[in-house]
Design a protein around this motif. Structure first.
Motif, PDB file in Angstrom:
ATOM      1  N   GLU A 316       0.831  -1.208   0.000  1.00 57.36           N
ATOM      2  CA  GLU A 316       0.000   0.000   0.000  1.00 57.36           C
ATOM      3  C   GLU A 316       0.865   1.256   0.000  1.00 57.36           C
ATOM      4  OE1 GLU A 316      -3.436   2.285   2.651  1.00 57.36           O
ATOM      5  OE2 GLU A 316      -2.811   0.251   3.194  1.00 57.36           O
ATOM      6  N   ARG A 317       2.000   1.199   0.709  1.00 58.12           N
ATOM      7  CA  ARG A 317       2.890   2.363   0.747  1.00 58.12           C
ATOM      8  C   ARG A 317       3.384   2.694  -0.659  1.00 58.12           C
ATOM      9  NH1 ARG A 317       6.253   0.501   4.069  1.00 58.12           N
ATOM     10  NH2 ARG A 317       5.246   1.306   5.943  1.00 58.12           N
ATOM     11  N   LYS A 318       3.768   1.675  -1.417  1.00 60.07           N
ATOM     12  CA  LYS A 318       4.238   1.908  -2.783  1.00 60.07           C
ATOM     13  C   LYS A 318       3.149   2.567  -3.631  1.00 60.07           C
ATOM     14  CE  LYS A 318       5.734  -0.496  -6.971  1.00 60.07           C
ATOM     15  NZ  LYS A 318       6.060  -1.804  -7.594  1.00 60.07           N
ATOM     16  N   THR A 319       1.930   2.047  -3.541  1.00 63.07           N
ATOM     17  CA  THR A 319       0.812   2.589  -4.333  1.00 63.07           C
ATOM     18  C   THR A 319       0.537   4.041  -3.968  1.00 63.07           C
ATOM     19  OG1 THR A 319      -0.188   0.390  -4.489  1.00 63.07           O
ATOM     20  CG2 THR A 319      -1.614   2.284  -4.927  1.00 63.07           C
ATOM     21  N   ARG A 320       0.475   4.325  -2.683  1.00 61.62           N
ATOM     22  CA  ARG A 320       0.147   5.688  -2.253  1.00 61.62           C
ATOM     23  C   ARG A 320       1.313   6.650  -2.468  1.00 61.62           C
ATOM     24  NH1 ARG A 320      -2.728   5.603   3.507  1.00 61.62           N
ATOM     25  NH2 ARG A 320      -2.568   7.858   3.088  1.00 61.62           N
ATOM     26  N   LEU A 367      10.503   5.764  -4.137  1.00 61.03           N
ATOM     27  CA  LEU A 367       9.128   5.824  -4.641  1.00 61.03           C
ATOM     28  C   LEU A 367       8.689   4.516  -5.284  1.00 61.03           C
ATOM     29  CD1 LEU A 367       9.335   9.350  -6.306  1.00 61.03           C
ATOM     30  CD2 LEU A 367       8.155   8.784  -4.171  1.00 61.03           C
ATOM     31  N   GLU A 368       9.655   3.674  -5.677  1.00 61.63           N
ATOM     32  CA  GLU A 368       9.346   2.462  -6.438  1.00 61.63           C
ATOM     33  C   GLU A 368       9.232   1.207  -5.577  1.00 61.63           C
ATOM     34  OE1 GLU A 368      12.267   2.135  -9.529  1.00 61.63           O
ATOM     35  OE2 GLU A 368      12.339   4.315  -9.777  1.00 61.63           O
ATOM     36  N   GLU A 371       9.220  -0.870   0.688  1.00 61.66           N
ATOM     37  CA  GLU A 371      10.064  -1.314   1.791  1.00 61.66           C
ATOM     38  C   GLU A 371      11.337  -0.465   1.914  1.00 61.66           C
ATOM     39  OE1 GLU A 371      12.006  -5.562   2.887  1.00 61.66           O
ATOM     40  OE2 GLU A 371       9.926  -5.667   2.208  1.00 61.66           O
ATOM     41  N   VAL A 372      11.534   0.459   0.979  1.00 61.51           N
ATOM     42  CA  VAL A 372      12.700   1.342   1.004  1.00 61.51           C
ATOM     43  C   VAL A 372      12.344   2.624   1.751  1.00 61.51           C
ATOM     44  CG1 VAL A 372      14.327   2.680  -0.386  1.00 61.51           C
ATOM     45  CG2 VAL A 372      13.602   0.414  -1.152  1.00 61.51           C
ATOM     46  N   PRO A 373      13.049   2.953   2.845  1.00 60.96           N
ATOM     47  CA  PRO A 373      12.736   4.175   3.601  1.00 60.96           C
ATOM     48  C   PRO A 373      13.173   5.424   2.843  1.00 60.96           C
ATOM     49  CG  PRO A 373      14.647   3.087   4.534  1.00 60.96           C
ATOM     50  CD  PRO A 373      14.123   2.170   3.468  1.00 60.96           C
ATOM     51  N   ILE A 374      12.578   6.558   3.183  1.00 60.25           N
ATOM     52  CA  ILE A 374      12.891   7.816   2.516  1.00 60.25           C
ATOM     53  C   ILE A 374      14.287   8.317   2.873  1.00 60.25           C
ATOM     54  CG2 ILE A 374      11.842   9.218   4.340  1.00 60.25           C
ATOM     55  CD1 ILE A 374      10.956  11.196   2.194  1.00 60.25           C
ATOM     56  N   ASP A 375      14.767   7.949   4.036  1.00 63.40           N
ATOM     57  CA  ASP A 375      16.107   8.383   4.436  1.00 63.40           C
ATOM     58  C   ASP A 375      16.807   7.282   5.228  1.00 63.40           C
ATOM     59  OD1 ASP A 375      15.259   8.520   7.137  1.00 63.40           O
ATOM     60  OD2 ASP A 375      14.712  10.629   6.940  1.00 63.40           O
ATOM     61  N   ASN A 376      18.017   7.588   5.641  1.00 62.12           N
ATOM     62  CA  ASN A 376      18.845   6.588   6.327  1.00 62.12           C
ATOM     63  C   ASN A 376      18.979   6.892   7.821  1.00 62.12           C
ATOM     64  OD1 ASN A 376      20.260   4.183   6.029  1.00 62.12           O
ATOM     65  ND2 ASN A 376      22.236   5.204   5.860  1.00 62.12           N
ATOM     66  N   SER A 377      18.027   7.626   8.372  1.00 67.57           N
ATOM     67  CA  SER A 377      18.121   8.053   9.768  1.00 67.57           C
ATOM     68  C   SER A 377      18.159   6.879  10.737  1.00 67.57           C
ATOM     69  CB  SER A 377      16.946   8.976  10.111  1.00 67.57           C
ATOM     70  OG  SER A 377      16.976  10.134   9.303  1.00 67.57           O
TER      71      SER A 377
END
Length: 463
Positions: A316-320, A367-368, A371-377
């Motif tokens: 769902e995260r990928k779609t949204r 965005l693709e 399971e990939v986070p937006i950052d490496n925090s």
């Protein structure tokens, strides 16, 4: 993109004080819940029969329900010598056949070290960032003389002989994941074969913070920052590597068809933030008109849209993301391409624009894949315990010490992520692994992994 920028500005409006300072009444029963995880010892406070007779007369009373209250007692750690007496037997007629009773497996041959003692030392240093010389001082305060060199020897030998087996098993698990996050920090090793004070590195790798179950956080010592250290650790990995834009990570994307790089948006906004911090005097009043501020407003809108997807499934995260986040990302990069560096005075702002332009391809990868986070925090947080410890002990004596530190920090941080009690888990590993050192199979390690259902209950945190 005026409409997008206005929406982004509204998205990060200053919160009201009522939203920041939350004043809550203490919930009824909260103290009982807080204490429910601790063992309970009941102490009875009663009047004697003689005292009751004086007050009420002969058999003139009845007992009501007790009045119950709780207090918490603290007892310092108890240290004791355990003297093992092993029975020895021989035949009455001759001494040719001598038999000894069974005895526990030694942790280290001819050593007073025990799983509980070594686990306590490891926990103090690698969980609580206490240097070995201070641990020695604490022991001395309770009449126990234990030298720093002895403790260092125990830690290194137990790490290499026992704990490294679990570390290798965790690395196998990590490299089977679709997404891995990576970062590194510096350290100094005094006896690494080089002259002078040279930088060494401690790398850290972890499962994606968005993957959910079975989190793994592993450290790796590197004599240099060379990409060969990263390649060696990630051997067998096929998937997306989340990191900063260090060339060692980026080269994997270019040279290994099995690895794709995704870069960190926290790094993308860092130069803009520094540009605003550098403003002085009257320039601060015009901060809202700067290119750096406009960039941060747009990046904040991207983060807010991403935050709304925190608790949804990866699918769902990928779609949204495609519907809600991607338009904001595209708008930001369209704006970046429109900027003219020749009209910008701030070097930090120019650096921020340059970073985004150079890394655009890698900043869009998240965005693709949900399971990939937006950052490496999350990885930066995972390496922070090492940097805190480094501030206390400053240097590592040997390469063996650095490698052992990497193994123990890995088990400590992975235990934390899996909600285990670190001391109890280390003690359990140091108790169980020596029992299997003659085994031909390493299958027993499955029962010792941080998520194993066969771990004893005392290893698990109750919260």
């Amino acid at each position: 993109m005026p409409g997008t920028e206005a929406a982004a500005a509204e998205a990060i409006a200053e919160p009201a004080i009522e939203q920041v300072v939350v004043r809550r009444k203490k919930q009824k029963g909260q103290r009982k819940e807080d204490l429910s995880r601790l063992p309970v010892r009941i102490e009875k406070h009663e009047l004697t029969k003689e005292q009751l007779t004086d007050i009420y007369g002969e058999n003139g009373w009845k007992r009501l329900p007790d009045e119950v209250y709780s207090r918490v007692e603290y007892q310092p750690a108890v240290k004791e010598v355990v003297e093992h007496h092993v029975a020895v037997y021989a035949a009455k007629k001759n001494d040719d056949k001598i038999v000894r009773a069974g005895r526990p497996v030694d942790l280290l041959r001819n050593s007073i070290a025990t799983p509980s003692l070594v686990a306590a030392i490891m926990n103090a240093k690698y969980t609580n960032a206490i240097p070995l010389y201070r641990i020695a001082q604490d022991f001395e305060q309770s009449d126990m003389i234990l030298g720093r060199a002895t403790m260092a020897n125990w830690v290194i030998r137990c790490s290499e002989r026992y704990l490294s087996l679990v570390y290798d098993k965790l690395r196998e698990h990590l490299c089977r994941q679709r997404v891995i996050q990576a970062d590194e920090t510096t350290c100094q090793v005094t006896k690494d074969g080089r002259e002078g004070a040279n930088k060494s590195y401690m790398f850290v790798y972890r499962t994606s913070e968005l993957s959910g179950e079975k989190p793994v956080i592993l450290y790796q010592y590197g004599k240099t920052r060379s990409k060969s250290n990263i390649q060696k650790f990630l051997q067998g990995f096929s998937g997306t590597l989340v990191s900063d834009a260090f060339s060692g990570y980026k080269s994997l994307d270019k040279n290994d068809e099995n690895i794709r790089s995704s870069f960190c948006w926290a790094h993308a906004r860092r130069d803009y933030t520094d540009a605003l911090k550098a403003l002085k005097g009257d320039a601060k009043e015009l901060a809202g008109e700067t290119v750096a501020h406009k960039a941060l407003v747009q990046i904040a809108a991207i983060y807010k849209a991403e935050e709304a997807l925190k608790n949804v499934s990866a699918e769902e995260r990928k779609t949204r993301r495609q519907k809600e986040v991607a338009p904001l990302v595209e708008a930001y990069f369209a704006w970046v391409h429109e900027q003219d560096p020749a009209t910008i005075l701030s070097e930090k702002t120019k650096d921020g624009l340059k970073y985004s332009l150079n890394q655009e391809k890698y900043l869009k990868v998240f965005l693709e894949d949900g399971e990939v986070p937006i950052d490496n925090s999350a990885t930066e947080r995972a390496i922070r315990p090492f940097t805190i410890g480094r501030a206390n002990w400053h240097i590592i004596d040997t390469i063996h010490g650095a490698q052992s530190s990497a193994v123990i920090y890995s088990l400590v941080e992975t235990a934390k992520a899996n909600k285990l009690k670190i001391y109890e888990y280390l003690k359990h590993l140091l108790t169980e692994i020596p029992k299997h050192m003659e085994a031909t199979s390493l299958d027993f390690l499955e029962d010792l992994l941080p998520w194993s259902k066969n771990l004893p209950e005392e290893c698990r945190k109750k919260i």
